[in-house]
Design a protein around this motif. Structure first.
Motif, mmCIF file in Angstrom:
data_model
loop_
_atom_site.group_PDB
_atom_site.id
_atom_site.type_symbol
_atom_site.label_atom_id
_atom_site.label_comp_id
_atom_site.label_asym_id
_atom_site.label_seq_id
_atom_site.Cartn_x
_atom_site.Cartn_y
_atom_site.Cartn_z
ATOM 1 N N ARG A 66 0.828 -1.201 0.000
ATOM 2 C CA ARG A 66 0.000 0.000 0.000
ATOM 3 C C ARG A 66 0.871 1.264 0.000
ATOM 4 N NH1 ARG A 66 -5.344 -1.740 0.761
ATOM 5 N NH2 ARG A 66 -5.266 -3.988 0.590
ATOM 6 N N PRO A 67 0.312 2.404 -0.336
ATOM 7 C CA PRO A 67 1.066 3.664 -0.315
ATOM 8 C C PRO A 67 1.596 3.963 1.086
ATOM 9 C CG PRO A 67 -1.021 3.929 -1.484
ATOM 10 C CD PRO A 67 -1.067 2.580 -0.832
ATOM 11 N N GLU A 68 2.673 4.746 1.124
ATOM 12 C CA GLU A 68 3.272 5.097 2.406
ATOM 13 C C GLU A 68 2.309 5.934 3.248
ATOM 14 O OE1 GLU A 68 6.977 6.967 1.883
ATOM 15 O OE2 GLU A 68 7.931 5.249 0.888
ATOM 16 N N ALA A 69 2.394 5.728 4.587
ATOM 17 C CA ALA A 69 1.546 6.455 5.532
ATOM 18 C C ALA A 69 2.420 7.376 6.383
ATOM 19 C CB ALA A 69 0.784 5.463 6.412
ATOM 20 N N PRO A 70 1.826 8.314 7.121
ATOM 21 C CA PRO A 70 2.608 9.196 8.009
ATOM 22 C C PRO A 70 3.313 8.406 9.104
ATOM 23 C CG PRO A 70 0.381 10.021 7.665
ATOM 24 C CD PRO A 70 0.401 8.647 7.089
ATOM 25 N N THR A 71 4.277 9.033 9.748
ATOM 26 C CA THR A 71 5.047 8.378 10.823
ATOM 27 C C THR A 71 4.933 9.123 12.151
ATOM 28 O OG1 THR A 71 7.025 9.634 10.205
ATOM 29 C CG2 THR A 71 6.706 7.486 9.146
ATOM 30 N N ASP A 72 3.878 9.950 12.288
ATOM 31 C CA ASP A 72 3.750 10.803 13.472
ATOM 32 C C ASP A 72 3.628 10.009 14.772
ATOM 33 O OD1 ASP A 72 3.772 12.760 11.593
ATOM 34 O OD2 ASP A 72 1.594 13.111 11.635
ATOM 35 N N ARG A 73 2.991 8.840 14.729
ATOM 36 C CA ARG A 73 2.701 8.103 15.964
ATOM 37 C C ARG A 73 3.782 7.095 16.331
ATOM 38 N NH1 ARG A 73 -3.718 6.691 14.802
ATOM 39 N NH2 ARG A 73 -4.406 8.849 14.468
ATOM 40 N N VAL A 74 4.796 6.972 15.503
ATOM 41 C CA VAL A 74 5.853 5.995 15.780
ATOM 42 C C VAL A 74 6.920 6.662 16.649
ATOM 43 C CG1 VAL A 74 7.484 4.370 14.786
ATOM 44 C CG2 VAL A 74 5.413 4.994 13.516
ATOM 45 N N PRO A 75 7.262 6.087 17.828
ATOM 46 C CA PRO A 75 8.292 6.692 18.687
ATOM 47 C C PRO A 75 9.636 6.768 17.962
ATOM 48 C CG PRO A 75 7.058 5.012 19.869
ATOM 49 C CD PRO A 75 6.665 4.883 18.447
ATOM 50 N N GLU A 76 10.376 7.837 18.261
ATOM 51 C CA GLU A 76 11.672 8.011 17.620
ATOM 52 C C GLU A 76 12.648 6.898 18.011
ATOM 53 O OE1 GLU A 76 13.427 11.799 18.144
ATOM 54 O OE2 GLU A 76 11.721 12.908 17.294
ATOM 55 N N ALA A 203 13.705 -0.327 10.261
ATOM 56 C CA ALA A 203 12.989 0.251 11.398
ATOM 57 C C ALA A 203 12.547 1.681 11.105
ATOM 58 C CB ALA A 203 13.876 0.222 12.648
ATOM 59 N N ASP A 204 13.383 2.442 10.366
ATOM 60 C CA ASP A 204 13.003 3.825 10.095
ATOM 61 C C ASP A 204 11.897 3.938 9.058
ATOM 62 O OD1 ASP A 204 14.320 3.177 7.794
ATOM 63 O OD2 ASP A 204 15.962 4.613 8.040
ATOM 64 N N ALA A 205 11.473 2.782 8.485
ATOM 65 C CA ALA A 205 10.346 2.795 7.557
ATOM 66 C C ALA A 205 9.021 2.509 8.263
ATOM 67 C CB ALA A 205 10.566 1.772 6.445
ATOM 68 N N MET A 206 9.065 2.290 9.560
ATOM 69 C CA MET A 206 7.835 2.046 10.317
ATOM 70 C C MET A 206 6.947 3.284 10.237
ATOM 71 S SD MET A 206 6.650 -0.511 12.261
ATOM 72 C CE MET A 206 8.135 -1.311 12.854
ATOM 73 N N ASP A 207 5.654 3.096 9.951
ATOM 74 C CA ASP A 207 4.744 4.232 9.806
ATOM 75 C C ASP A 207 3.506 4.025 10.670
ATOM 76 O OD1 ASP A 207 3.061 2.453 8.421
ATOM 77 O OD2 ASP A 207 3.856 3.049 6.477
ATOM 78 N N ASP A 208 2.570 4.937 10.545
ATOM 79 C CA ASP A 208 1.373 4.906 11.393
ATOM 80 C C ASP A 208 0.438 3.750 11.060
ATOM 81 O OD1 ASP A 208 2.392 7.114 12.583
ATOM 82 O OD2 ASP A 208 0.976 8.549 11.685
ATOM 83 N N LYS A 209 0.654 3.075 9.955
ATOM 84 C CA LYS A 209 -0.151 1.901 9.615
ATOM 85 C C LYS A 209 0.489 0.614 10.136
ATOM 86 C CE LYS A 209 -3.700 3.530 7.321
ATOM 87 N NZ LYS A 209 -5.097 3.319 7.793
#
Length: 748
Positions: A66-76, A203-209
């Motif tokens: 699926r298309p990329e999603a935002p990453t706002d909710r993923v802890p740094e 790991a840095d590709a983890m997104d809100d989905k």
């Protein structure tokens, strides 16, 4: 007739039919087991096919990213952290692989071709790896999973069907994990706490989905494993590129992504064979994930119900694959038989019609001497008047002998009260149709004997057309053209198509091949001398007409088909009645084939029939109908699992061939083509019914069961002309009217 052939006709290695049961007996409740077994078997086959399609990822799989999603909710700390994400204790933390430790991970397997080679390379270089297996592949190749565990490798879950879990419900996620664990338990007797989501990367590709999925599977007790380096071997970029992509810098530890399935992995193998010794020389150690993290093993043994459920699952998957392989072979055999039969029918039927319809064709001098018509009757009060009346209108001299087989409905009295001088009634105690016919033969006054059923109606010319082939002294029996009179219902129309296409085209074919298997009980004629030589009608089988026909062949007589000798019969009007009739026919045919199996080793006419007739009858009347539903089973399978276009094309191709044969048969018989409208539905529904009936006959034969004579309930719908009586207020025009209206049409 030789003593051996006479003995073969009077003895049988199959169960003899019992006398007809009393007319009044307690009504059974529920279906006997023998009726349920064929249906259960069919459902079992369908279930195994569905399991096979499901396990082969041909349903419910989702291979789209699926298309990329935002990453706002993923802890740094996750996006900036290591490749191992642990959310099991309600906290989110990431773990890195220590320096000079490499964890080789392989996705999407096990593959029967490439996984063993990957394992061989790892073993050669004393390296361990972690294999993230899918449930579908683990279920199909459990031995490879077992080998992974036995050789010290670690195994993780990669879901069952490889969907993108970021867009799935929690129920679907639970199902994917549990099914994957079930396959792992059945394959290797273990469960695992490692999980890699499909379509994951770094790991840095983890997104809100994807992050909610990671948290949820952590709550279920799993470590989520992504990777530090992607070899991109799935692109097949070349061995050197794969090695460069998988090599860490400055002695760092890492999780490296490779694949042991999903296509050609030759480059992966070649790269591994160079990559492992090169990095081992640099001081790297290739370990399992938990070994590299100095943690307890991710694998735990399973026991009890969980283990047995897994083993049962793996066994069922293996059985479904084996069954499918057998069914594919059966489908190939079926296709060959169906196409071969249709081609033979078309070619030989054309040859037969050209022969008997050419100008001036005669069997010999016209046969004009009187014949005896035998009418065995058991409770035929509704039909017997029309039957006998039609015979009195014959344009050939006949004597009619009605043999009343212990009827309880005054059948004999009805005939006697007609007061017809050329009709005699012979009464006997109930003993069955063969005994009634033999009794009639004993009372016959003429050399040629015509036999018909008590519910059948002859046309005026039927007897004359039926006896003309006896001008040839080699002819011992003649088959007439039995036609369905009550064809206005759907089930009647299907039987009408079957009679015209299946039976009469078959008889033309068998006539040319000189191995006619059956003189229909509704309309057939015999030379008395032939009947005497084979010992008359036998009671050894439930298909006395097939039995006597085979016996006459083996005695050296010719059996031919008279297409113009038409007889109109009342076909069963309910599924239950049709089932009873065809069950007796198919079981009786099996009995007759078994009884005359000795003809395979005989010489002369008997041997010719045994080596030509018996194989054809076995193939076309027993084996082909038993396998024919495979065409429809694979139609459903192809529509559900694909390839849909090719499946539909093949099915409609077979249907088109059947339509051609049916249209030609209808043209030969001067029938209206409008009845062929129901042919596709007949192929879907009617064929399945005939399959279940034949399967039930096989079960009865193999289990040593005995089948009783079964009397069909008649309605007396046909009048003395063969035309169905119309319902009140409705005109009736079918059956004989259709043919008579087209008698003047030229037919090639």
């Amino acid at each position: 007739m030789t003593n051996r052939s006479r003995a073969a006709h009077t003895r049988s290695g199959v169960p003899r039919p019992r006398p007809r049961p009393p007319r009044k007996r307690p009504r059974r409740r529920g279906l006997p087991l023998r009726y349920l077994l064929p249906v259960l078997f069919l459902f079992a086959v369908l279930a195994m096919l569905m399991l096979r399609g499901y396990v082969h990822s041909e349903i419910m799989a989702d291979h789209r990213v699926r298309p990329e999603a935002p990453t706002d909710r993923v802890p740094e700390r996750i996006t900036d952290g290591g490749p191992v994400i642990d959310t099991r204790a309600g906290q989110a933390k990431s773990l890195r692989i220590p320096g000079h430790q490499l964890v080789l991970t392989f996705d999407d397997g096990p593959d029967p071709e490439w996984t063993p080679k990957v394992l061989d390379v790892l073993k050669k270089h004393h390296a361990h790896g972690t294999f993230f297996v899918t449930g579908t592949m683990a279920s199909r190749y459990p031995g490879l999973v077992r080998r992974m565990v036995e050789e010290g490798h670690e195994v993780g879950l990669h879901t069952f069907n490889h969907p993108d879990l970021s867009y799935q419900s929690k129920t679907r996620i639970d199902w994917e994990l549990s099914q994957n664990q079930l396959a792992l338990a059945g394959a290797a007797g273990v469960r695992t706490s490692l999980f890699r989501p499909p379509y994951s990367s770094f790991a840095d590709a983890m997104d809100d989905k994807s992050w909610p999925v990671t948290r949820y599977v952590g709550e279920r007790g799993y470590l989520t494993v992504v990777n530090d380096y992607d070899s991109e071997d799935w692109k097949r970029p070349g061995v050197g590129t794969i090695i460069r992509n998988a090599t860490p810098k400055d002695g760092k530890g890492a999780v490296v992504l490779m694949h042991d399935s999903g296509g050609d992995r030759a480059q992966t193998l070649a790269a591994l064979d160079r990559y492992l010794p090169r990095l081992q020389a640099q001081g790297y150690r290739f370990s399992n994930l938990t070994e590299a993290l100095d943690a307890p093993s991710a694998l735990a043994p399973v026991a009890g119900p969980e283990l047995w459920k897994g083993r049962a699952w793996v066994w069922l998957v293996a059985a479904s694959d084996r069954l499918t392989s057998v069914l594919v072979v059966g489908l190939a055999v079926t296709g060959s038989l169906v196409i071969g039969r249709f081609v033979l029918m078309l070619v030989l039927s054309f040859a037969h019609s050209r022969k008997v319809r050419r100008r001036g064709f005669r069997w010999g001098p016209e046969v004009t001497e009187p014949v005896t018509v035998l009418v065995p009757a058991y409770n035929e009060a509704k039909c017997i008047v029309a039957t006998v009346t039609s015979l009195t209108k014959s344009d050939h001299p006949v004597e009619v002998v009605v043999i009343d087989d212990g009827s309880g409905d005054d059948t004999a009295g009805i005939v006697e009260r007609l007061g017809l001088p050329e009709v005699r009634v012979v009464r006997q105690r109930n003993a069955g149709k063969p005994a009634a016919l033999n009794n009639g033969i004993a009372h016959a006054r003429h050399e040629i004997v015509v036999m018909m059923d008590g519910d059948t109606v002859f046309e005026p010319a039927t007897v004359r057309e039926l006896v003309q082939p006896f001008a040839d002294p080699r002819v011992g029996a003649v088959a007439g053209n039995a036609k369905v009179g009550n064809r206005d219902s759907m089930i009647g129309a299907w039987q009408h198509i079957e009679y015209v296409m299946g039976f009469n085209l078959d008889r033309r074919m068998y006539d040319v091949l000189r191995c006619m298997p059956t003189i229909p009980g509704a309309v057939g004629a015999f030379r008395m001398s032939a009947l005497r030589r084979v010992g008359g009608m036998s009671e050894d089988t439930l298909a006395e007409d097939t039995d006597i026909t085979m016996a006459i062949h083996r005695d050296g007589w010719r059996v031919v088909y008279a297409e113009r000798a038409r007889a109109w019969t009342e076909a069963p009007e309910t599924v239950r009645q049709l089932w009873s009739q065809r069950y007796r026919w198919s079981y009786g045919t099996m009995q007759a084939i078994w009884k005359h199996r000795g003809a395979l080793l005989d010489r002369g006419a008997s041997g010719r029939f045994g080596r030509v007739g018996l194989p054809l009858v076995s193939l076309f009347m027993v084996l082909a109908p038993l396998l024919a539903p495979l065409i429809d089973v694979f139609l459903v399978y192809g529509l559900v699992f694909g390839p849909t276009a090719r499946t539909l094309g093949a099915w409609f191709g077979v249907l088109a061939l059947q339509v051609v044969c049916a249209a030609y048969a209808f043209r030969l018989d001067r029938e209206r083509m409008t009845h062929l409208v129901s042919l596709p539905l007949q192929q879907i529904l009617y064929r399945q019914l005939m399959y279940v009936v034949l399967l039930q006959s096989w079960i009865t034969a193999l289990t040593g069961g005995r089948l009783r004579w079964q009397k069909l309930r008649r309605t007396g719908i046909l009048d003395a002309t063969g035309t169905p009586r119309p319902a009140p207020g409705k005109p009736g025009r079918t059956g004989a009217d259709d043919v008579r209206a087209q008698e003047r049409r030229p037919v090639g």
